[in-house]
Design an enzyme around this catalytic site. Structure first.
Site, short mmCIF file in Angstrom:
data_model
loop_
_atom_site.label_atom_id
_atom_site.label_comp_id
_atom_site.label_asym_id
_atom_site.label_seq_id
_atom_site.Cartn_x
_atom_site.Cartn_y
_atom_site.Cartn_z
N CYS A 1 52.82 58.68 30.11
CA CYS A 1 52.87 58.39 28.69
C CYS A 1 51.61 58.93 28.02
O CYS A 1 50.70 59.40 28.71
CB CYS A 1 52.99 56.88 28.48
SG CYS A 1 51.55 55.99 29.15
N CYS B 1 48.74 49.45 27.50
CA CYS B 1 49.70 50.39 28.08
C CYS B 1 50.29 49.75 29.32
O CYS B 1 49.58 49.53 30.31
CB CYS B 1 49.01 51.70 28.44
SG CYS B 1 50.12 52.80 29.37
N ASP C 1 39.23 44.75 31.14
CA ASP C 1 38.78 44.35 32.47
C ASP C 1 37.52 45.10 32.89
O ASP C 1 37.50 46.32 32.93
CB ASP C 1 39.89 44.60 33.49
CG ASP C 1 41.15 43.81 33.16
OD1 ASP C 1 41.05 42.58 33.07
OD2 ASP C 1 42.21 44.44 32.97
N HIS D 1 52.55 51.14 31.25
CA HIS D 1 53.17 52.20 32.05
C HIS D 1 52.32 52.61 33.24
O HIS D 1 51.11 52.49 33.22
CB HIS D 1 53.41 53.44 31.18
CG HIS D 1 54.10 53.12 29.89
ND1 HIS D 1 53.47 53.22 28.67
CD2 HIS D 1 55.35 52.67 29.65
CE1 HIS D 1 54.31 52.86 27.72
NE2 HIS D 1 55.46 52.52 28.28
N ASP E 1 34.26 50.69 31.27
CA ASP E 1 33.49 50.64 32.52
C ASP E 1 33.86 51.75 33.50
O ASP E 1 33.33 51.77 34.60
CB ASP E 1 33.64 49.28 33.18
CG ASP E 1 35.08 48.98 33.59
OD1 ASP E 1 36.01 49.43 32.90
OD2 ASP E 1 35.26 48.29 34.60
N ASP F 1 37.53 48.40 26.28
CA ASP F 1 38.33 48.17 27.47
C ASP F 1 38.25 46.67 27.77
O ASP F 1 37.26 46.02 27.41
CB ASP F 1 37.76 48.99 28.63
CG ASP F 1 38.44 48.68 29.94
OD1 ASP F 1 39.68 48.83 30.01
OD2 ASP F 1 37.74 48.27 30.88
#
Length: 189
Positions: A104, A89, A10, A91, A133, A8
């Protein structure tokens, strides 16, 4: 087929500044360079998989993300770490930009980004890991067939548990998670 670690962005790889696409405000999370170097040396390929609902919310254009990825590459260069692929992503079902405002299969906790990366790069998901996280990251990893590590840094606030949301490793930061991954023989590269 090789093993990978899906990261991931952030709050895991970089410090969490919500909806930030300003490269000057991007900083690596503590020990991130060392952690990714360790994973790379252990034979893992490295991929970033990130929900970027700011696009659907009209906060920034999808093209703005390119500067973010270039900045991350620059920040990782002192450790000679190269990211093998970046997937995002754009969306969100509550978005205001019509072409992005929908459900999605790529928005975590769905596994679409991981599945796409695995297909495009010949990744053995059963030997791979997802690190994030929040529990949506853990769930996405498990849905894809990976083991999953949770960085318990305070960003998960809901703690809605299910079997798919139980982390295989819980760590205070990315380096401790990387060390744990490299000592788990069942999934190491």
């Amino acid at each position: 087929m090789t093993a990978a670690v899906f990261l991931d962005k952030d709050g895991t790889l970089i410090d969490d500044v919500p909806y930030n696409v300003d490269p000057d405000r991007i900083t690596l999370a503590a020990h991130a360079g060392e952690a990714l170097s360790l994973l790379r040396d252990a034979g893992y390929r490295l991929f970033i998989v990130s929900n970027q609902s700011g696009v659907a919310r009209g906060l920034f254009d999808e093209a703005a993300l390119e500067g973010v990825w270039r900045r991350i590459e620059t920040l990782l260069a002192p450790w000679r770490v190269v990211i093998d692929g970046v997937y995002w992503c754009p969306h969100h079902p509550e978005g205001v930009v019509p072409s992005y405002a929908h459900d999605c299969d790529c928005r975590k906790p769905q596994p679409g980004m991981l599945l796409r990366a695995a297909s495009e790069h010949g990744i053995a998901l059963s030997r791979s890991w997802m690190i994030g996280d929040i529990l949506n990251d853990v769930e996405a990893g498990h849905r894809a067939g990976c083991a999953a590590a949770l960085i318990d840094n305070g960003n998960e606030t809901e703690w809605l548990m299910s079997p798919l949301r139980r982390a295989d490793v819980i760590a205070p930061n990315l380096l401790v998670a990387a060390q744990a991954i490299c000592t788990q023989g069942r999934r190491c590269a």
